[in-house]
Design a protein around this motif. Structure first.
Motif, PDB file in Angstrom:
ATOM      1  N   CYS A  56      18.384   8.764  41.870  1.00 26.44           N
ATOM      2  CA  CYS A  56      19.187   8.591  43.089  1.00 26.44           C
ATOM      3  C   CYS A  56      19.451   9.901  43.818  1.00 26.44           C
ATOM      4  N   TYR A  58      18.939  13.616  45.607  1.00 31.51           N
ATOM      5  CA  TYR A  58      18.003  14.058  46.640  1.00 31.51           C
ATOM      6  C   TYR A  58      16.900  14.925  46.040  1.00 31.51           C
ATOM      7  N   PRO A  74      13.222   4.492  47.511  1.00 31.79           N
ATOM      8  CA  PRO A  74      14.329   4.392  48.473  1.00 31.79           C
ATOM      9  C   PRO A  74      14.094   3.291  49.506  1.00 31.79           C
ATOM     10  N   PRO A  88      18.515   8.302  49.302  1.00 34.65           N
ATOM     11  CA  PRO A  88      18.691   9.279  48.214  1.00 34.65           C
ATOM     12  C   PRO A  88      19.833  10.242  48.542  1.00 34.65           C
TER      13      PRO A  88
END
Length: 211
Positions: A56, A58, A74, A88
């Protein structure tokens, strides 16, 4: 319990939502790359984390665990179920139900190793000190080996790489002179003969064998 229920969670899972759900708290391998054609992974990060942090956050992981499991993509339902958000860098706060930013710098201690991690809304960035460069595959600041970037030391000297820097040392049979050169014994003797009288004693001392 009449009219109610509570989940009994397996090991490494945590009760959430008043005991109505179980959250996976297992920490395992996180991978930068996943290949769907043969279901393999590479780019294993040097620090373990939960599936939610791996998938999840970035620009962190594309797969998790061993054998590796592909992270949800995503903007899909699977991603939203795991992360609570389709984007994200965000997740659902299990106590408030609000979508909040993932602080990768705090939640993933190994990220930006040797540098400074700066959290940003929905992402993060790494700042590396002088002598280091950011490796966007391993997410760490790596030492720059200046000795591999061509000749950086004078003739008759060897380059020794150090974390964030380097130093030059005279080769065997050579010594540093007061002028900062690496010269052999014969060269030092010749120069001392041509040097001003005030400098000769110091040059000859440098050329003497240690007692």
């Amino acid at each position: 319990m009449i009219g109610n229920y509570t989940c009994i969670c397996p090991a490494d899972y945590m009760q959430v939502n008043g005991g109505h759900n179980c959250m996976d708290m297992r920490k395992s391998y996180c991978y930068r790359n996943f290949y769907s054609d043969n279901r393999t992974c590479d780019g294993e990060l040097t620090f373990n984390m939960t599936k939610k942090m791996c998938c999840c956050s970035y620009n962190i992981g594309r797969a998790w665990n061993k054998p590796c499991e592909q992270c949800p993509v995503p903007s899909t339902n699977e991603f939203a179920i795991l992360c609570g958000s389709e984007r994200p860098g965000y997740y659902i706060d299990i106590t408030t139900g609000r979508v909040i930013d993932i602080d990768e710098c705090r939640e993933i201690p190994g990220v930006c190793e040797n540098g400074v991690c700066i959290n940003m809304i929905g992402s993060f960035r790494c700042e590396c000190p002088v002598g280091f460069i950011y490796n966007d595959k391993l997410l760490i600041c790596e030492d720059i080996d200046e000795c591999q970037n061509g000749p950086v030391c004078q003739q008759n000297a060897d380059c020794l790489n150090m974390p964030g820097s380097y130093r030059c040392e005279c080769k065997a049979g050579y010594r540093f002179t007061p002028t900062g050169q690496c010269l052999g014994r014969g060269m030092i003797t010749e120069i001392s003969a041509e040097a001003p009288v005030s400098d000769r004693h110091r040059l000859l001392e440098d050329d003497e064998e240690p007692r």
